[in-house]
Scaffold this motif. Structure first.
Motif, PDB file in Angstrom:
ATOM      1  N   LYS A  64     -15.798  42.945  26.070  1.00  0.00           N
ATOM      2  CA  LYS A  64     -15.628  41.711  25.299  1.00  0.00           C
ATOM      3  C   LYS A  64     -16.654  40.656  25.704  1.00  0.00           C
ATOM      4  CE  LYS A  64     -11.957  38.850  23.415  1.00  0.00           C
ATOM      5  NZ  LYS A  64     -12.862  37.753  23.135  1.00  0.00           N
ATOM      6  N   ILE A  65     -16.909  40.530  26.992  1.00  0.00           N
ATOM      7  CA  ILE A  65     -17.894  39.550  27.461  1.00  0.00           C
ATOM      8  C   ILE A  65     -19.276  39.857  26.899  1.00  0.00           C
ATOM      9  CG2 ILE A  65     -19.156  38.740  29.501  1.00  0.00           C
ATOM     10  CD1 ILE A  65     -16.508  39.094  31.064  1.00  0.00           C
ATOM     11  N   LEU A  66     -19.693  41.116  26.956  1.00  0.00           N
ATOM     12  CA  LEU A  66     -21.031  41.485  26.496  1.00  0.00           C
ATOM     13  C   LEU A  66     -21.170  41.319  24.988  1.00  0.00           C
ATOM     14  CD1 LEU A  66     -21.724  44.641  28.700  1.00  0.00           C
ATOM     15  CD2 LEU A  66     -22.482  42.288  29.057  1.00  0.00           C
ATOM     16  N   VAL A  67     -20.135  41.671  24.242  1.00  0.00           N
ATOM     17  CA  VAL A  67     -20.191  41.499  22.786  1.00  0.00           C
ATOM     18  C   VAL A  67     -20.268  40.024  22.439  1.00  0.00           C
ATOM     19  CG1 VAL A  67     -18.891  41.764  20.637  1.00  0.00           C
ATOM     20  CG2 VAL A  67     -19.047  43.671  22.241  1.00  0.00           C
ATOM     21  N   ASP A  68     -19.460  39.208  23.096  1.00  0.00           N
ATOM     22  CA  ASP A  68     -19.444  37.778  22.795  1.00  0.00           C
ATOM     23  C   ASP A  68     -20.727  37.072  23.216  1.00  0.00           C
ATOM     24  OD1 ASP A  68     -16.904  38.095  21.804  1.00  0.00           O
ATOM     25  OD2 ASP A  68     -15.879  37.305  23.577  1.00  0.00           O
ATOM     26  N   GLN A  69     -21.231  37.399  24.402  1.00  0.00           N
ATOM     27  CA  GLN A  69     -22.363  36.665  24.971  1.00  0.00           C
ATOM     28  C   GLN A  69     -23.724  37.205  24.546  1.00  0.00           C
ATOM     29  OE1 GLN A  69     -21.961  33.816  26.708  1.00  0.00           O
ATOM     30  NE2 GLN A  69     -19.765  34.047  26.328  1.00  0.00           N
ATOM     31  N   MET A  70     -23.791  38.468  24.174  1.00  0.00           N
ATOM     32  CA  MET A  70     -25.069  39.077  23.801  1.00  0.00           C
ATOM     33  C   MET A  70     -25.149  39.421  22.308  1.00  0.00           C
ATOM     34  SD  MET A  70     -25.983  41.531  27.016  1.00  0.00           S
ATOM     35  CE  MET A  70     -26.479  40.845  28.595  1.00  0.00           C
ATOM     36  N   GLN A  71     -24.134  39.004  21.571  1.00  0.00           N
ATOM     37  CA  GLN A  71     -24.114  39.230  20.123  1.00  0.00           C
ATOM     38  C   GLN A  71     -24.367  40.698  19.759  1.00  0.00           C
ATOM     39  OE1 GLN A  71     -26.240  36.329  21.257  1.00  0.00           O
ATOM     40  NE2 GLN A  71     -24.194  35.455  21.304  1.00  0.00           N
ATOM     41  N   LEU A  72     -23.690  41.584  20.447  1.00  0.00           N
ATOM     42  CA  LEU A  72     -23.883  43.017  20.185  1.00  0.00           C
ATOM     43  C   LEU A  72     -23.466  43.409  18.775  1.00  0.00           C
ATOM     44  CD1 LEU A  72     -22.654  44.686  23.521  1.00  0.00           C
ATOM     45  CD2 LEU A  72     -24.950  43.905  22.907  1.00  0.00           C
ATOM     46  N   GLU A  73     -22.562  42.650  18.192  1.00  0.00           N
ATOM     47  CA  GLU A  73     -22.101  42.991  16.838  1.00  0.00           C
ATOM     48  C   GLU A  73     -23.202  42.848  15.795  1.00  0.00           C
ATOM     49  OE1 GLU A  73     -21.770  38.607  17.127  1.00  0.00           O
ATOM     50  OE2 GLU A  73     -21.286  40.282  18.457  1.00  0.00           O
ATOM     51  N   GLN A  74     -24.312  42.189  16.163  1.00  0.00           N
ATOM     52  CA  GLN A  74     -25.424  42.015  15.233  1.00  0.00           C
ATOM     53  C   GLN A  74     -26.418  43.184  15.273  1.00  0.00           C
ATOM     54  OE1 GLN A  74     -27.245  38.173  15.849  1.00  0.00           O
ATOM     55  NE2 GLN A  74     -25.281  37.085  15.827  1.00  0.00           N
TER      56      GLN A  74
END
Length: 209
Positions: A64-74
């Motif tokens: 969750k931290i990496l997705v939120d902080q590194m915008q992995l969903e993009q």
């Protein structure tokens, strides 16, 4: 011990100063107030680590931290269909983050597709995953993973699968290495403080790139 010595020295100085007051009870009260003030100053000025900083991070929390902080969903692969993860149902609070982390290749499932979301991670695993997530700063010649790791006395403790990732994290300054011993402590649990440090360094590199 340093604080105790400081308080004792200050208290003695205060005793000498207050001994010239004509009213002994007033002197005692002033000394008590003085001691309280000095103690509160010392406590407020002393660096303190919070409970949150020392909290050990789980695999779900890291995703969750990496997705939120590194915008992995993009990232392109994040739009792929969801994969089956038996121990992470859609009702799981970190379901979407774990799906993105797996589909982008930042994190992997284990045997039988299990993710073990509540399993804590050590620093070697955490920093290797972090290096995989940054995606911007690979190792270039003349830097090699083993050449970088050779500088750290406890690098042999890093598992083979994590060595390249940890080396990348070290090269890019994501790892909070012990300044006195130059040790990585790869088998220690990864804490929120470790993640916060890595994210701060990541943002610095992003601004420079």
């Amino acid at each position: 011990m340093k604080q105790l010595i400081f308080l004792t020295t200050t208290t003695v100085t205060a005793l000498v100063s207050l001994s010239f007051l004509p009213n002994p009870s007033l002197a005692a009260q002033l000394l008590t107030d003085h001691h309280k003030n000095q103690t509160s100053v010392l406590i407020s000025d002393a660096p303190q680590e919070t409970v949150t900083e020392q909290k050990v991070v789980t695999r779900a929390e890291l995703a969750k931290i990496l997705v939120d902080q590194m915008q992995l969903e993009q990232r392109p692969n994040a739009a792929k269909p969801d994969v089956s993860v038996p121990d992470v149902p859609q009702s799981h609070p970190a379901y979407q983050a774990i799906q993105v982390a797996i589909k982008t290749g930042v994190m992997n499932s284990y045997r039988d597709g299990m993710f073990f979301p509540d399993q804590t991670i050590n620093r070697a695993e955490g920093f290797a995953i972090f290096a995989q997530a940054d995606g911007l700063f690979p190792l270039y010649f003349p830097f090699t993973a083993e050449g970088i790791l050779a500088r750290y006395p406890d690098a042999l403790e890093i598992p083979n699968w994590a060595r390249k990732g940890v080396a990348r994290a070290l090269r890019n300054g994501f790892v909070n290495v012990d300044p006195l011993t130059n040790q990585i402590y790869p088998l220690n649990p990864m804490t929120q403080a470790d993640i916060d440090y890595a994210l701060r360094q990541y943002r610095v590199l992003r601004r420079r790139s």
